[in-house]
Design a protein around this motif. Structure first.
Motif, PDB file in Angstrom:
ATOM      1  N   ALA A  32       8.014  10.884 -21.360  1.00 18.29           N
ATOM      2  CA  ALA A  32       8.910   9.783 -21.002  1.00 18.29           C
ATOM      3  C   ALA A  32       9.963  10.247 -19.996  1.00 18.29           C
ATOM      4  CB  ALA A  32       9.575   9.230 -22.259  1.00 18.29           C
ATOM      5  N   ILE A  33      10.498  11.446 -20.188  1.00 20.73           N
ATOM      6  CA  ILE A  33      11.451  11.991 -19.216  1.00 20.73           C
ATOM      7  C   ILE A  33      10.771  12.193 -17.866  1.00 20.73           C
ATOM      8  CG2 ILE A  33      12.816  14.032 -18.606  1.00 20.73           C
ATOM      9  CD1 ILE A  33      13.568  14.312 -21.510  1.00 20.73           C
ATOM     10  N   GLU A  34       9.560  12.737 -17.883  1.00 23.54           N
ATOM     11  CA  GLU A  34       8.826  12.974 -16.638  1.00 23.54           C
ATOM     12  C   GLU A  34       8.590  11.675 -15.876  1.00 23.54           C
ATOM     13  OE1 GLU A  34       6.762  14.317 -13.489  1.00 23.54           O
ATOM     14  OE2 GLU A  34       7.909  15.537 -14.908  1.00 23.54           O
ATOM     15  N   LEU A  35       8.304  10.609 -16.582  1.00 26.80           N
ATOM     16  CA  LEU A  35       8.129   9.314 -15.924  1.00 26.80           C
ATOM     17  C   LEU A  35       9.408   8.901 -15.206  1.00 26.80           C
ATOM     18  CD1 LEU A  35       6.134   7.396 -18.687  1.00 26.80           C
ATOM     19  CD2 LEU A  35       5.309   7.950 -16.393  1.00 26.80           C
ATOM     20  N   GLY A  36      10.561   9.159 -15.838  1.00 29.43           N
ATOM     21  CA  GLY A  36      11.826   8.836 -15.196  1.00 29.43           C
ATOM     22  C   GLY A  36      12.101   9.703 -13.981  1.00 29.43           C
ATOM     23  N   VAL A  37      11.832  11.002 -14.100  1.00 32.53           N
ATOM     24  CA  VAL A  37      12.062  11.909 -12.973  1.00 32.53           C
ATOM     25  C   VAL A  37      11.156  11.540 -11.804  1.00 32.53           C
ATOM     26  CG1 VAL A  37      11.972  14.303 -12.194  1.00 32.53           C
ATOM     27  CG2 VAL A  37      12.806  13.780 -14.487  1.00 32.53           C
ATOM     28  N   ALA A  38       9.869  11.350 -12.083  1.00 31.75           N
ATOM     29  CA  ALA A  38       8.933  10.988 -11.017  1.00 31.75           C
ATOM     30  C   ALA A  38       9.288   9.633 -10.418  1.00 31.75           C
ATOM     31  CB  ALA A  38       7.506  10.977 -11.557  1.00 31.75           C
ATOM     32  N   GLY A  39       9.728   8.706 -11.248  1.00 30.48           N
ATOM     33  CA  GLY A  39      10.126   7.396 -10.737  1.00 30.48           C
ATOM     34  C   GLY A  39      11.329   7.482  -9.823  1.00 30.48           C
ATOM     35  N   GLY A  40      12.290   8.341 -10.160  1.00 31.25           N
ATOM     36  CA  GLY A  40      13.452   8.524  -9.291  1.00 31.25           C
ATOM     37  C   GLY A  40      13.100   9.205  -7.984  1.00 31.25           C
ATOM     38  N   PHE A  41      12.226  10.194  -8.047  1.00 32.27           N
ATOM     39  CA  PHE A  41      11.788  10.865  -6.819  1.00 32.27           C
ATOM     40  C   PHE A  41      11.026   9.912  -5.890  1.00 32.27           C
ATOM     41  CE2 PHE A  41      11.848  15.358  -8.784  1.00 32.27           C
ATOM     42  CZ  PHE A  41      13.102  15.591  -8.248  1.00 32.27           C
ATOM     43  N   ALA A  42      10.459   8.846  -6.448  1.00 22.49           N
ATOM     44  CA  ALA A  42       9.692   7.913  -5.629  1.00 22.49           C
ATOM     45  C   ALA A  42      10.549   7.203  -4.596  1.00 22.49           C
ATOM     46  CB  ALA A  42       9.008   6.874  -6.531  1.00 22.49           C
ATOM     47  N   TRP A  43      11.882   7.254  -4.747  1.00 22.94           N
ATOM     48  CA  TRP A  43      12.755   6.623  -3.753  1.00 22.94           C
ATOM     49  C   TRP A  43      12.935   7.489  -2.510  1.00 22.94           C
ATOM     50  CZ3 TRP A  43      13.071   1.884  -5.169  1.00 22.94           C
ATOM     51  CH2 TRP A  43      13.187   1.538  -6.508  1.00 22.94           C
ATOM     52  N   TRP A  44      12.526   8.741  -2.559  1.00 27.38           N
ATOM     53  CA  TRP A  44      12.794   9.676  -1.455  1.00 27.38           C
ATOM     54  C   TRP A  44      12.326   9.187  -0.087  1.00 27.38           C
ATOM     55  CZ3 TRP A  44       9.771  12.334   2.018  1.00 27.38           C
ATOM     56  CH2 TRP A  44      10.378  13.384   2.710  1.00 27.38           C
ATOM     57  N   PRO A  45      11.128   8.622   0.072  1.00 25.01           N
ATOM     58  CA  PRO A  45      10.692   8.259   1.426  1.00 25.01           C
ATOM     59  C   PRO A  45      11.550   7.200   2.099  1.00 25.01           C
ATOM     60  CG  PRO A  45       8.817   8.357  -0.078  1.00 25.01           C
ATOM     61  CD  PRO A  45      10.050   8.410  -0.916  1.00 25.01           C
ATOM     62  N   MET A  94       5.624  13.188   7.644  1.00 21.03           N
ATOM     63  CA  MET A  94       5.988  11.806   7.909  1.00 21.03           C
ATOM     64  C   MET A  94       4.785  10.876   7.804  1.00 21.03           C
ATOM     65  SD  MET A  94       5.600   9.491  10.592  1.00 21.03           S
ATOM     66  CE  MET A  94       5.369  10.595  11.969  1.00 21.03           C
ATOM     67  N   ILE A  95       3.687  11.269   8.435  1.00 20.91           N
ATOM     68  CA  ILE A  95       2.501  10.409   8.420  1.00 20.91           C
ATOM     69  C   ILE A  95       1.980  10.255   6.990  1.00 20.91           C
ATOM     70  CG2 ILE A  95       0.092  10.269   9.145  1.00 20.91           C
ATOM     71  CD1 ILE A  95       0.944  11.545  11.795  1.00 20.91           C
ATOM     72  N   THR A  96       1.991  11.340   6.224  1.00 24.52           N
ATOM     73  CA  THR A  96       1.496  11.289   4.850  1.00 24.52           C
ATOM     74  C   THR A  96       2.319  10.335   3.995  1.00 24.52           C
ATOM     75  OG1 THR A  96       0.693  13.565   4.993  1.00 24.52           O
ATOM     76  CG2 THR A  96       1.014  12.649   2.788  1.00 24.52           C
ATOM     77  N   THR A  97       3.637  10.543   3.996  1.00 21.40           N
ATOM     78  CA  THR A  97       4.478   9.730   3.129  1.00 21.40           C
ATOM     79  C   THR A  97       4.641   8.306   3.636  1.00 21.40           C
ATOM     80  OG1 THR A  97       6.463  10.549   4.273  1.00 21.40           O
ATOM     81  CG2 THR A  97       5.761  11.726   2.301  1.00 21.40           C
ATOM     82  N   SER A  98       4.667   8.128   4.956  1.00 15.30           N
ATOM     83  CA  SER A  98       4.947   6.806   5.506  1.00 15.30           C
ATOM     84  C   SER A  98       3.760   5.862   5.424  1.00 15.30           C
ATOM     85  CB  SER A  98       5.379   6.927   6.969  1.00 15.30           C
ATOM     86  OG  SER A  98       6.570   7.651   7.072  1.00 15.30           O
ATOM     87  N   THR A  99       2.573   6.374   5.540  1.00 15.59           N
ATOM     88  CA  THR A  99       1.410   5.494   5.521  1.00 15.59           C
ATOM     89  C   THR A  99       0.796   5.377   4.126  1.00 15.59           C
ATOM     90  OG1 THR A  99       0.021   7.369   6.223  1.00 15.59           O
ATOM     91  CG2 THR A  99       0.885   5.937   7.937  1.00 15.59           C
ATOM     92  N   ILE A 100       0.459   6.509   3.527  1.00 13.62           N
ATOM     93  CA  ILE A 100      -0.208   6.468   2.230  1.00 13.62           C
ATOM     94  C   ILE A 100       0.716   5.921   1.152  1.00 13.62           C
ATOM     95  CG2 ILE A 100      -1.315   7.847   0.434  1.00 13.62           C
ATOM     96  CD1 ILE A 100      -2.279   9.725   2.635  1.00 13.62           C
ATOM     97  N   PHE A 101       1.933   6.477   1.062  1.00 13.29           N
ATOM     98  CA  PHE A 101       2.842   6.059   0.004  1.00 13.29           C
ATOM     99  C   PHE A 101       3.321   4.626   0.208  1.00 13.29           C
ATOM    100  CE2 PHE A 101       2.691  10.508  -0.614  1.00 13.29           C
ATOM    101  CZ  PHE A 101       3.004  10.737  -1.945  1.00 13.29           C
TER     102      PHE A 101
END
Length: 516
Positions: A228-241, A114-121
């Motif tokens: 290009a696909i990886e950019l999309g996958v990583a971009g979608g995962f960025a919504w997780w927090p 929680m601390i890692t994703t909530s503060t740094i990200f």
């Protein structure tokens, strides 16, 4: 203290003002968002300048046709997985997603995640959004007054700081303010996107657009397509927090799951592809530099203003999820901290980062990659735990007990099995795509990096849990929770005993067996 909430689409009467600001499960009457409300929030969150930047980055590697395929595939996979975990579990039980993580990592382990994703990200994303807003406003000032302010100068930093402070002021009023801002911004942004689309295709035909080559592709076209696909996958995962924390405010699983497709997937794909097309046509990868050349000074300024407000809504959603996470899992200090002061803790680092606009903004791709290293295996682990190991039945009361008394306490509040799985997924990502140099390995051309990282993390967690955790009777597997959210909440507060769980259908004796 109570408040009366009135919006265009929902009315919630006499909801406790602080109900959404603590870690306890939300009661049905405290959940403020229906299907369209949550869709509006997600659209306002998704159509931010970072979606345009995502599309512009794709334009480096592929042309228009390949961009459509890669963006749809990338976002489609990752947004679906995020919608499965943590969205559905948080929506079902009304429990904040980092509290849910105690069932996987233990109390201490969940606090570290929680601390890692909530503060740094949160700090990183908020700073990127604020700097983008600064770029847009600088373009407005340059066009309106005929000056030439720098994109890396003090003006951008000051404007970014104003954006951070504005987001803090809105967040201090609670999550309902996020919805109210989104209900105004989201429709305006859809109009802006439609107008930009029309203008692009009045300047070039589809045949001309598809003939434009990628701006800076890899030597191997297939590798470019996979990046290009990886950019999309990583971009979608960025919504997780954020998504689990927001989903707990929805009234049903349907109202939580599908708006991810309407909002996050649909709007992100649309915005990213418009970004790709604009970058290809203008050969400019800075999103805020497109609008005035494309649409003219007047509409360009209007569009930049709308996008600036969209960035603030994205900062709001980032901030709310992170603030709630710290309150629920950061210990007594954060539980007692006033909500406005919590906003200072989360957005304060972003306020510092905006004074290094060049360094922060130029490393967007690397920041996205570092996020995927952590989040991709987290998503896989969460799906396996919720659907395969717990079969959607989470012992909620155990999440609120002290680690020493809880069935999900594991080893002194830590579950090393989960961290081994997380590390395995992170190492897998690094071996496939170097997060600093962004140089792919030969195998990357067939696998991407985020998807194998997610699968490896999920597989290692499943196997080790079956082999170690469950035989040791750790993790609370098999314990069912009360169906009523009110009962869950009452037990979390009072410590009342868990009711006797009903046996699963497959475990109940048949009538003939009962007769015997």
């Amino acid at each position: 203290m109570v408040q009366q909430i009135h919006t265009e689409s929902i009315k919630v009467a006499r909801v406790p003002e602080d109900a959404t600001l603590n870690e306890l499960p939300l009661l049905p009457r405290e959940r403020i968002w229906g299907f369209w409300d949550f869709s509006t929030v997600n659209i306002g969150l998704a159509i931010a300048t970072w979606a345009f930047l995502q599309g512009a980055t794709v334009a480096y590697y592929v042309g228009a046709v390949e961009a459509i395929a890669s963006v749809v595939i990338g976002y489609g996979i990752s947004v679906l997985l995020v919608a499965l975990s943590p969205v559905l579990a948080s929506a079902k039980y009304g429990v904040e997603q980092f509290v849910m993580l105690r069932g996987i990592f233990g109390h201490g382990g969940a606090r570290l995640i929680m601390i890692t994703t909530s503060t740094i990200f949160a700090a990183g994303w908020s700073a990127i959004l604020a700097i983008m807003l600064g770029h847009g406003v600088v373009n407005i000032i340059n066009a309106a007054f005929g000056v030439e302010l720098s994109k890396t100068g003090a003006a951008v930093s000051i404007l970014g700081l104003i954006a951070i402070v504005s987001a803090w002021a809105i967040l201090s009023r609670g999550p309902v303010s996020v919805e109210r801002v989104s209900q105004v911004v989201a429709p305006a942004l859809v109009i802006v996107l439609v107008v930009i689309t029309v203008i692009i295709f009045t300047r070039v035909s589809w045949e001309e657009l598809t003939a434009i080559p990628a701006l800076d592709p890899e030597e191997n076209p297939h590798v470019s397509f996979m990046i290009a696909i990886e950019l999309g996958v990583a971009g979608g995962f960025a919504w997780w927090p954020n998504m689990g924390n927001l989903a707990r405010l929805t009234r049903s699983a349907r109202a939580a799951f599908w708006p991810n497709w309407i909002g996050i997937f649909g709007a992100s794909v649309f915005a990213a592809l418009i970004g790709t097309f604009a970058a290809l046509v203008l050969e400019i990868t800075e999103p805020t530099d497109w609008l005035i050349p494309l649409t003219g000074t007047v509409f360009g300024i209007i569009a930049l203003v709308a996008i600036a407000f969209a960035n603030i809504t994205a900062i709001l959603s980032q901030g709310y999820g992170s603030m709630l996470a710290l309150r629920s899992g950061g210990g007594k200090l954060f539980q007692r901290m006033a909500w406005p002061l919590m906003g200072v803790v989360i957005l304060g680092p972003a306020a510092v980062l905006v004074f290094f606009p060049g360094t922060v903004y130029d490393n967007y791709g690397r920041f996205l990659s570092w996020g995927a290293i952590l989040v991709a295996p987290l998503v896989g682990i969460g799906i396996v735990d919720y659907f395969l190991l717990r079969r959607t039945r989470v012992p909620i009361r155990e999440l609120y007990k002290p680690a020493s008394e809880s069935a999900v306490g594991y080893w002194y509040g830590w579950n090393p099995v989960a961290f081994v799985a997380l590390a395995a997924g992170a190492v897998t990502y690094t071996l496939l795509l170097h997060p600093i140099t962004y140089v792919p390995s030969p195998l990357f051309a067939y696998t991407t990096a985020s998807i194998p990282s997610c699968l490896v993390g999920a597989t290692v967690y499943l196997l080790l849990t079956k082999a170690i955790t469950q035989p040791l009777k750790l993790g609370g597997y098999g314990i069912e929770t009360p169906v009523s959210t009110g009962l869950i909440r009452a037990q979390a507060v009072s410590g009342a005993p868990e009711p006797q769980a009903r046996p699963h259908a497959q475990d109940r004796p048949r009538p003939s067996e009962e007769a015997q």
